[in-house]
Design a protein around this motif. Structure first.
Motif, PDB file in Angstrom:
ATOM      1  N   CYS A  17       0.819  -1.216   0.000  1.00 17.37           N
ATOM      2  CA  CYS A  17       0.000   0.000   0.000  1.00 17.37           C
ATOM      3  C   CYS A  17       0.855   1.269   0.000  1.00 17.37           C
ATOM      4  O   CYS A  17       0.422   2.311   0.498  1.00 17.37           O
ATOM      5  CB  CYS A  17      -0.948   0.016   1.205  1.00 17.37           C
ATOM      6  SG  CYS A  17      -2.129  -1.352   1.197  1.00 17.37           S
ATOM      7  N   CYS A  18       2.055   1.214  -0.538  1.00 14.84           N
ATOM      8  CA  CYS A  18       2.891   2.405  -0.632  1.00 14.84           C
ATOM      9  C   CYS A  18       2.742   3.031  -2.018  1.00 14.84           C
ATOM     10  O   CYS A  18       2.237   2.398  -2.941  1.00 14.84           O
ATOM     11  CB  CYS A  18       4.363   2.078  -0.358  1.00 14.84           C
ATOM     12  SG  CYS A  18       5.116   0.935  -1.545  1.00 14.84           S
ATOM     13  N   HIS A  19       3.192   4.263  -2.144  1.00 11.05           N
ATOM     14  CA  HIS A  19       3.083   4.966  -3.407  1.00 11.05           C
ATOM     15  C   HIS A  19       4.036   4.355  -4.430  1.00 11.05           C
ATOM     16  O   HIS A  19       5.084   3.788  -4.081  1.00 11.05           O
ATOM     17  CB  HIS A  19       3.400   6.445  -3.193  1.00 11.05           C
ATOM     18  CG  HIS A  19       2.926   7.335  -4.285  1.00 11.05           C
ATOM     19  ND1 HIS A  19       3.684   7.592  -5.409  1.00 11.05           N
ATOM     20  CD2 HIS A  19       1.761   8.020  -4.457  1.00 11.05           C
ATOM     21  CE1 HIS A  19       3.029   8.407  -6.202  1.00 11.05           C
ATOM     22  NE2 HIS A  19       1.856   8.679  -5.655  1.00 11.05           N
ATOM     23  N   VAL A  20       3.676   4.469  -5.731  1.00 16.97           N
ATOM     24  CA  VAL A  20       4.520   3.887  -6.772  1.00 16.97           C
ATOM     25  C   VAL A  20       5.895   4.553  -6.805  1.00 16.97           C
ATOM     26  O   VAL A  20       6.898   3.916  -7.150  1.00 16.97           O
ATOM     27  CB  VAL A  20       3.835   4.004  -8.144  1.00 16.97           C
ATOM     28  CG1 VAL A  20       2.656   3.065  -8.246  1.00 16.97           C
ATOM     29  CG2 VAL A  20       3.400   5.445  -8.427  1.00 16.97           C
ATOM     30  N   ARG A  21       5.957   5.814  -6.445  1.00 16.09           N
ATOM     31  CA  ARG A  21       7.258   6.495  -6.385  1.00 16.09           C
ATOM     32  C   ARG A  21       8.119   5.914  -5.282  1.00 16.09           C
ATOM     33  O   ARG A  21       9.317   5.656  -5.481  1.00 16.09           O
ATOM     34  CB  ARG A  21       7.025   7.997  -6.164  1.00 16.09           C
ATOM     35  CG  ARG A  21       8.297   8.806  -6.111  1.00 16.09           C
ATOM     36  CD  ARG A  21       7.983  10.293  -6.230  1.00 16.09           C
ATOM     37  NE  ARG A  21       9.117  11.097  -5.816  1.00 16.09           N
ATOM     38  CZ  ARG A  21       9.208  11.726  -4.655  1.00 16.09           C
ATOM     39  NH1 ARG A  21       8.198  11.656  -3.799  1.00 16.09           N
ATOM     40  NH2 ARG A  21      10.271  12.435  -4.351  1.00 16.09           N
ATOM     41  N   THR A  22       7.522   5.662  -4.128  1.00 13.72           N
ATOM     42  CA  THR A  22       8.270   5.019  -3.037  1.00 13.72           C
ATOM     43  C   THR A  22       8.666   3.598  -3.404  1.00 13.72           C
ATOM     44  O   THR A  22       9.795   3.157  -3.128  1.00 13.72           O
ATOM     45  CB  THR A  22       7.424   5.011  -1.757  1.00 13.72           C
ATOM     46  OG1 THR A  22       7.008   6.335  -1.450  1.00 13.72           O
ATOM     47  CG2 THR A  22       8.203   4.450  -0.582  1.00 13.72           C
ATOM     48  N   GLY A  23       7.746   2.868  -4.051  1.00  4.60           N
ATOM     49  CA  GLY A  23       8.071   1.505  -4.468  1.00  4.60           C
ATOM     50  C   GLY A  23       9.188   1.461  -5.486  1.00  4.60           C
ATOM     51  O   GLY A  23      10.050   0.564  -5.441  1.00  4.60           O
ATOM     52  N   THR A  24       9.231   2.418  -6.410  1.00  4.72           N
ATOM     53  CA  THR A  24      10.315   2.462  -7.393  1.00  4.72           C
ATOM     54  C   THR A  24      11.649   2.774  -6.733  1.00  4.72           C
ATOM     55  O   THR A  24      12.685   2.200  -7.093  1.00  4.72           O
ATOM     56  CB  THR A  24       9.996   3.508  -8.471  1.00  4.72           C
ATOM     57  OG1 THR A  24       8.741   3.184  -9.085  1.00  4.72           O
ATOM     58  CG2 THR A  24      11.076   3.530  -9.540  1.00  4.72           C
ATOM     59  N   LEU A  26      12.469   2.022  -3.597  1.00  8.50           N
ATOM     60  CA  LEU A  26      12.865   0.806  -2.880  1.00  8.50           C
ATOM     61  C   LEU A  26      13.367  -0.265  -3.839  1.00  8.50           C
ATOM     62  O   LEU A  26      14.349  -0.974  -3.549  1.00  8.50           O
ATOM     63  CB  LEU A  26      11.679   0.280  -2.062  1.00  8.50           C
ATOM     64  CG  LEU A  26      11.196   1.166  -0.912  1.00  8.50           C
ATOM     65  CD1 LEU A  26       9.959   0.555  -0.254  1.00  8.50           C
ATOM     66  CD2 LEU A  26      12.302   1.348   0.115  1.00  8.50           C
ATOM     67  N   LEU A  27      12.704  -0.395  -4.987  1.00  9.54           N
ATOM     68  CA  LEU A  27      13.136  -1.379  -5.975  1.00  9.54           C
ATOM     69  C   LEU A  27      14.520  -1.030  -6.522  1.00  9.54           C
ATOM     70  O   LEU A  27      15.377  -1.919  -6.691  1.00  9.54           O
ATOM     71  CB  LEU A  27      12.123  -1.448  -7.109  1.00  9.54           C
ATOM     72  CG  LEU A  27      12.369  -2.506  -8.197  1.00  9.54           C
ATOM     73  CD1 LEU A  27      12.338  -3.904  -7.599  1.00  9.54           C
ATOM     74  CD2 LEU A  27      11.333  -2.377  -9.306  1.00  9.54           C
ATOM     75  N   THR A  89      16.692   5.244  -9.200  1.00 15.49           N
ATOM     76  CA  THR A  89      16.465   5.704  -7.829  1.00 15.49           C
ATOM     77  C   THR A  89      16.504   7.221  -7.748  1.00 15.49           C
ATOM     78  O   THR A  89      15.648   7.856  -7.117  1.00 15.49           O
ATOM     79  CB  THR A  89      17.526   5.103  -6.894  1.00 15.49           C
ATOM     80  OG1 THR A  89      17.527   3.675  -7.019  1.00 15.49           O
ATOM     81  CG2 THR A  89      17.240   5.460  -5.452  1.00 15.49           C
ATOM     82  N   TYR A  90      17.487   7.824  -8.402  1.00  9.55           N
ATOM     83  CA  TYR A  90      17.596   9.290  -8.401  1.00  9.55           C
ATOM     84  C   TYR A  90      16.424   9.924  -9.142  1.00  9.55           C
ATOM     85  O   TYR A  90      15.878  10.947  -8.697  1.00  9.55           O
ATOM     86  CB  TYR A  90      18.922   9.703  -9.044  1.00  9.55           C
ATOM     87  CG  TYR A  90      19.116  11.193  -9.132  1.00  9.55           C
ATOM     88  CD1 TYR A  90      19.559  11.919  -8.031  1.00  9.55           C
ATOM     89  CD2 TYR A  90      18.851  11.880 -10.320  1.00  9.55           C
ATOM     90  CE1 TYR A  90      19.737  13.288  -8.111  1.00  9.55           C
ATOM     91  CE2 TYR A  90      19.030  13.253 -10.404  1.00  9.55           C
ATOM     92  CZ  TYR A  90      19.466  13.955  -9.301  1.00  9.55           C
ATOM     93  OH  TYR A  90      19.637  15.311  -9.378  1.00  9.55           O
ATOM     94  N   GLY A  91      16.031   9.327 -10.270  1.00  5.78           N
ATOM     95  CA  GLY A  91      14.917   9.877 -11.028  1.00  5.78           C
ATOM     96  C   GLY A  91      13.605   9.833 -10.268  1.00  5.78           C
ATOM     97  O   GLY A  91      12.811  10.781 -10.318  1.00  5.78           O
ATOM     98  N   ALA A  92      13.368   8.737  -9.550  1.00  6.63           N
ATOM     99  CA  ALA A  92      12.141   8.647  -8.754  1.00  6.63           C
ATOM    100  C   ALA A  92      12.179   9.588  -7.555  1.00  6.63           C
ATOM    101  O   ALA A  92      11.148  10.166  -7.178  1.00  6.63           O
ATOM    102  CB  ALA A  92      11.929   7.209  -8.289  1.00  6.63           C
TER     103      ALA A  92
END
Length: 224
Positions: A17-24, A26-27, A89-92
């Motif tokens: 349930c996290c935001h796609v920006r946060t998930g990207t 973390l990925l 990571t930097y882009g997100a």
């Protein structure tokens, strides 16, 4: 209002349930850690080749594993992957959508390779047994795997690959939704900036105090 058929797959939330920006982010950090560990192992193998050098006698084949050429290629790939993951990571984090594109392309390429593996196993199931025979004699659980029914073994492998493909597809959708979110957010910021900084002020016609006749208003004033 008509919408794109792909709009139904667009979401701002991903796993946990996290935001796609946060998930990207973390990925990207997770991939950075994995590739950094691989790079450290490869560099240590380059500095001490005897520790990681496996001869053909140890592998039971007619080739050598991880020779100098393969080590250099693997090191270059690891460095490239670290660069791509760092860009994502930097882009997100800084909301630069273009920096996420290389990582997204890598995900598509990796998904296509895994799909080709699944298709090859489905079309040529005998290749699984051939691959198992080529494994070294001291490979863990080789005899147990060879004793499994070939049809069941192919089904298990296909099921395992299908789970991996589903997970990879979900990660691809998360990164793509992050790209769309950042891109749409940047576009909306540009529209807001244009609206607030390029507002035209129109003046009504006015009477000339000297001639007493109505005159056209001056050109509209554009605020800076």
């Amino acid at each position: 209002m008509l919408s794109s058929p792909w709009a139904r797959f667009y979401s701002n939330s991903c796993c946990l349930c996290c935001h796609v920006r946060t998930g990207t982010i973390l990925l990207g950090v997770w991939y950075l850690i994995i590739n950094s560990v691989v790079l450290l192992i490869l560099l240590s193998a380059l500095t001490d080749p005897d520790q990681y050098h496996l001869t053909s006698a140890e592998l039971g084949g007619e080739f050598e594993f991880m020779d100098d050429a393969n080590m250099c290629i693997a090191t270059a790939i690891s460095l490239l992957m670290i660069l791509i993951c760092a860009m994502a990571t930097y882009g997100a984090y800084k909301q630069h959508a273009a920096w996420i594109i290389p990582f997204f392309c890598y995900q598509i390429f990796d998904f296509a390779l895994n799909t080709l593996v699944a298709i090859s196993v489905l079309v040529y199931p005998s290749t699984v047994q051939d691959y198992l025979r080529q494994l070294p004699t001291n490979f863990p659980y080789k005899e147990e795997i060879m004793s499994v029914n070939p049809t069941c073994l192919v089904v298990i492998i296909l099921l395992f690959i299908s789970i991996i493909l589903a997970f990879k597809g979900y990660l691809i959708s998360c990164v793509w939704n992050c790209y769309r979110y950042i891109n749409s957010r940047n576009n909306s910021d540009v529209l807001v900036y244009i609206t607030t900084n390029d507002t035209a002020v129109l003046l009504p016609p006015y009477d000339d105090p000297v001639n007493g006749a109505a005159k056209d208003p001056p050109p509209p004033y554009v605020s800076a």
